[in-house]
Design an enzyme around this catalytic site. Structure first.
Site, PDB file in Angstrom:
ATOM      1  N   CYS A 144       5.279  12.611  -8.020  1.00  0.00           N
ATOM      2  CA  CYS A 144       5.095  12.796  -8.759  1.00  0.00           C
ATOM      3  C   CYS A 144       4.437  12.479 -10.405  1.00  0.00           C
ATOM      4  O   CYS A 144       4.683  12.055 -10.684  1.00  0.00           O
ATOM      5  CB  CYS A 144       6.235  15.035  -9.635  1.00  0.00           C
ATOM      6  SG  CYS A 144       4.664  15.474 -11.012  1.00  0.00           S
TER       7      CYS A 144
ATOM      8  N   HIS B  26       0.774  -1.216   0.597  1.00  0.00           N
ATOM      9  CA  HIS B  26      -0.292  -0.455  -0.216  1.00  0.00           C
ATOM     10  C   HIS B  26       0.930   0.967   0.118  1.00  0.00           C
ATOM     11  O   HIS B  26      -0.287   2.157   0.121  1.00  0.00           O
ATOM     12  CB  HIS B  26      -1.048  -0.248   1.153  1.00  0.00           C
ATOM     13  CG  HIS B  26      -1.723  -1.126   1.082  1.00  0.00           C
ATOM     14  ND1 HIS B  26      -2.973  -1.460   2.072  1.00  0.00           N
ATOM     15  CD2 HIS B  26      -2.931  -1.857   0.225  1.00  0.00           C
ATOM     16  CE1 HIS B  26      -3.736  -2.525   1.807  1.00  0.00           C
ATOM     17  NE2 HIS B  26      -3.779  -2.616   0.227  1.00  0.00           N
TER      18      HIS B  26
END
Ligand code: OAD
Length: 234
Positions: free
Chosen positions: A124, A116
């Site tokens: 970005c 996760h």
């Protein structure tokens, strides 16, 4: 409780630990569900999904920066430590975690597969760049391209990184013992990992404070605190 562990680790050569929030509970990090769970206190739609980030990135970053600060003040516990020690004695041992807190690594575990994502990486999306970042507070919430960076975490409604998931599945496929610790086994596809091991007739052990929907599939299901039960390996 002083009961011996139902298996001997020496009988296995390729052990996989699969962990969830329960292993970090004894470090003081709240779990997600149940009494005092993180998602009872915070609405994920406001703080932990791409829609929330697109609507108000500063608010979502404030929330995540607080989490980074809080987790940085917590220490790995005996459970993380035992796993790291086993890994150093048996380097073929793998750790797959759903946790984003980085406590396995701080305890000394290497090659942790983080299903996760991590609180300690920023991304970005425009440039497709992921960077380690442990600075508190962040120096900047923006990429040099001008877009907001976002936490490299699998939020609600995000897809898991298929390469990471594949790596986790491959590790389990090659294992001869899977030990699951401290997960409610309610979030998919992560919860498929123990089921995959069961299907392949790999020996499976669950360590959790309470029974889970998957308990009856395991070879052994043990109820109790992660650190207390893992200490029996010492
Ligand atoms: P949950 O909060 O759903 O479940 C934690 C489990 O740990 C529960 O079954 C508890 O009974 C058990 N537990 C608590 N303290 C324990 C202890 N000291 N020893 C042993 N067991 C203990 O957490 P996860 O299953 O990890 O996703 O949740 C899965 C995902 O849902 C998380 O990765 C998170 C969340 O939304 C993201 O952040 C992306």
């Amino acid at each position: 409780m002083n009961q011996t562990f139902p298996i001997k680790l020496d009988d296995y050569n390729r052990i996989v630990f699969f962990t969830g929030a329960g292993i970090s509970a004894e470090s003081g990090i709240p779990t997600y569900r149940g009494k005092g769970g993180f998602w009872s206190a915070y609405d994920y739609e406001e703080y932990a999904c791409q829609r929330a980030f697109d609507a108000d990135p500063e608010k979502v970053w404030d929330f995540h920066e607080e989490r980074r600060k809080f987790v940085a003040g917590c220490q790995p516990n005996k459970g993380h430590q035992v796993i790291a020690d086993i890994q150093s004695k048996k380097p073929s041992t793998k750790v797959i975690t759903q946790n984003i807190d980085g406590l396995h690594q701080r305890a000394g575990s290497g090659n942790v597969i983080e299903l996760h994502g991590s609180l300690w990486r920023v991304r970005c999306d425009r440039e497709g760049i992921v960077t380690d970042n442990t600075r508190i507070p962040l120096q900047t919430r923006k990429c040099s391209c001008g877009d907001y960076l976002r936490p490299d975490i699998v939020w609600f409604e995000d897809m898991l990184d298929t390469t990471v998931l594949q790596e986790a599945i491959q590790s389990v496929a090659k294992s001869d013992l899977l030990i699951t610790i401290g997960t409610s086994a309610t979030v998919f596809p992560a919860a498929d990992i123990p089921l995959f091991a069961v299907q392949r007739q790999i020996t499976t052990v669950e360590i959790n404070q309470e029974k889970t929907p998957l308990s009856h599939y395991y070879t052994y299901s043990i109820q109790g605190s992660a650190s207390e039960i893992l200490s029996r390996f010492d």
